[in-house]
Design an enzyme around this catalytic site. Structure first.
Site, PDB file in Angstrom:
ATOM      1  CE  LYS A 158      41.201  45.299  32.773  1.00 50.80           C
ATOM      2  NZ  LYS A 158      41.102  43.857  32.629  1.00 50.80           N
ATOM      3  CG  HIS A 170      33.736  46.425  36.928  1.00 50.66           C
ATOM      4  ND1 HIS A 170      34.670  45.965  37.819  1.00 50.66           N
ATOM      5  CD2 HIS A 170      34.041  45.817  35.740  1.00 50.66           C
ATOM      6  CE1 HIS A 170      35.493  45.122  37.210  1.00 50.66           C
ATOM      7  NE2 HIS A 170      35.124  45.007  35.948  1.00 50.66           N
ATOM      8  CE  LYS A 204      55.649  43.435  33.748  1.00 48.69           C
ATOM      9  NZ  LYS A 204      56.457  44.628  34.014  1.00 48.69           N
TER      10      LYS A 204
HETATM   11  P1  PAP Z   1      38.547  43.200  35.308  1.00 54.76           P
HETATM   12  O1  PAP Z   1      38.858  43.648  33.938  1.00 54.76           O
HETATM   13  O2  PAP Z   1      37.393  42.273  35.327  1.00 54.76           O
HETATM   14  O3  PAP Z   1      38.397  44.315  36.289  1.00 54.76           O
HETATM   15  P2  PAP Z   1      40.928  42.454  36.807  1.00 54.76           P
HETATM   16  O4  PAP Z   1      41.211  41.076  37.273  1.00 54.76           O
HETATM   17  O5  PAP Z   1      40.654  43.463  37.858  1.00 54.76           O
HETATM   18  O6  PAP Z   1      39.787  42.306  35.733  1.00 54.76           O
HETATM   19  O7  PAP Z   1      42.132  42.994  35.948  1.00 54.76           O
HETATM   20  C1  PAP Z   1      43.239  42.294  35.611  1.00 54.76           C
HETATM   21  C2  PAP Z   1      44.400  42.647  36.553  1.00 54.76           C
HETATM   22  O8  PAP Z   1      44.398  41.746  37.656  1.00 54.76           O
HETATM   23  C3  PAP Z   1      45.713  42.467  35.842  1.00 54.76           C
HETATM   24  O9  PAP Z   1      46.631  43.364  36.469  1.00 54.76           O
HETATM   25  P3  PAP Z   1      47.981  43.845  35.714  1.00 54.76           P
HETATM   26  O10 PAP Z   1      47.584  44.378  34.384  1.00 54.76           O
HETATM   27  O11 PAP Z   1      48.559  44.918  36.605  1.00 54.76           O
HETATM   28  O12 PAP Z   1      48.875  42.666  35.657  1.00 54.76           O
HETATM   29  C4  PAP Z   1      46.007  41.014  36.164  1.00 54.76           C
HETATM   30  O13 PAP Z   1      47.318  40.618  35.936  1.00 54.76           O
HETATM   31  C5  PAP Z   1      45.628  40.993  37.629  1.00 54.76           C
HETATM   32  N1  PAP Z   1      45.379  39.642  38.119  1.00 54.76           N
HETATM   33  C6  PAP Z   1      44.678  38.649  37.495  1.00 54.76           C
HETATM   34  N2  PAP Z   1      44.672  37.547  38.238  1.00 54.76           N
HETATM   35  C7  PAP Z   1      45.375  37.822  39.360  1.00 54.76           C
HETATM   36  C8  PAP Z   1      45.735  37.047  40.522  1.00 54.76           C
HETATM   37  N3  PAP Z   1      45.368  35.796  40.632  1.00 54.76           N
HETATM   38  N4  PAP Z   1      46.455  37.652  41.473  1.00 54.76           N
HETATM   39  C9  PAP Z   1      46.843  38.937  41.354  1.00 54.76           C
HETATM   40  N5  PAP Z   1      46.552  39.721  40.283  1.00 54.76           N
HETATM   41  C10 PAP Z   1      45.831  39.170  39.306  1.00 54.76           C
END
Ligand code: PAP
Length: 272
Positions: A21, A82, A236
């Site tokens: 995340k 990870h 988000k």
């Molecule tokens: P993971 O579970 O494989 O670690 P990861 O992409 O790190 O996935 O987690 C998702 C987070 O990245 C989300 O954050 P949020 O809950 O605070 O919104 C997701 O929205 C965010 N995320 C995904 N794609 C992007 C992007 N292109 N730019 C910025 N943040 C992004």
């Protein structure tokens, strides 16, 4: 254990590392686009039809059920994990392959993690998730250890380990995409700069763009034995969203823990 026993890293491998995340999906998309920029046009790019997790596999998942045949992937292999640095096979450091590390303000990480976990555990409250996180009970171990291990390695071997923060990438995506390209040995040429390739990559991988694509809105895919809706990786994509969910006291508590753990390391997370 399977990974430690059987993964044979190559000097040309590029391994993307994140605590869960912390921007994994974004980093996968950016590096996939950087590495393959001469192969595809932006109008017919694989990221328009495939989720970034389908473009860059997780090592621990490749080795989860069986010994994976990574030998078939042509170099340079783009892989992700990870795993904490101390759990990676020592051959990763010995072979001299490059690691790109991305971390994020732990307050935003725990909020993101909680939203993600609730898809499977709708009954889990934020205070339960928060207390577990503060106690260091997290996927991939306590986040401060995860971050500090890679931070120290990036200081020791800066030519092989690039350390990035989500907040800095968000503040300056173009500069950081250039930095990524240089680090992986594929700097942008003057012509590419003139043609706006850097900006195109940033635009293609923006949260708003990726999250609006059909492929990332609909359907599910298998990830390590779990069936995950593709949309669950896009919520988000903001810096500081923790403040919409956590009290100030909770934020201060986690800041204090992280500051204590990182004292003397030269690393900090700006208050947001
Ligand atoms: P993971 O579970 O494989 O670690 P990861 O992409 O790190 O996935 O987690 C998702 C987070 O990245 C989300 O954050 P949020 O809950 O605070 O919104 C997701 O929205 C965010 N995320 C995904 N794609 C992007 C992007 N292109 N730019 C910025 N943040 C992004």
């Amino acid at each position: 254990m399977a990974l430690q026993d059987h993964f044979k890293p190559r000097p040309s491998d590029l391994i993307l590392v994140t605590p869960p995340k912390s921007g994994t999906t974004w980093l996968k998309a950016l590096l996939f686009a950087i590495m393959n920029r001469t192969k595809y046009t932006f109008a017919q790019h694989p990221l328009l039809t495939r989720n970034p997790h389908e473009c860059v596999p997780f090592l621990e998942i490749l080795f989860r059920d069986q010994i994976s045949d990574l030998e078939a992937i042509p170099p340079p292999r783009l892989l992700a994990t990870h795993l904490p640095y101390s759990i990676l096979p020592t051959s990763v450091a010995d072979c001299g392959c490059r690691l790109v590390y991305l971390c994020r303000d732990p307050k935003d990480v725990v909020v993101s993690l909680w939203h993600f976990a609730r898809k499977d555990r709708p009954d889990m409250g934020l205070s339960e998730a928060f207390e577990l996180f503060c106690d260091g009970v997290s996927l991939s171990g306590p986040i401060w250890d995860h971050i500090l291990e890679y931070w120290r390695e990036s200081l020791r071997r800066s030519e092989k380990v690039l350390f990035l923060k989500y907040e800095e990438m968000m503040a300056e995506p173009v500069g950081n995409v250039r930095r990524l390209a240089e680090f992986v040995g594929r700097p942008f040429s003057e012509e590419e700069e003139k043609d706006g390739v850097v900006e195109e990559i940033v635009q293609l991988c923006r949260f708003e763009k990726l999250s609006s694509m059909e492929v990332n809105k609909k359907g599910a895919y298998e990830l390590g034995g779990l069936t995950l809706p593709r949309e669950s990786f896009f919520r988000k994509g903001k810096v500081g969203d923790w403040a919409n969910h956590m009290s100030r006291e909770m934020g201060e508590k986690l800041d204090r823990i992280v500051q204590e753990k990182m004292a003397g390391s030269g690393l900090s997370f700006q208050a947001s």
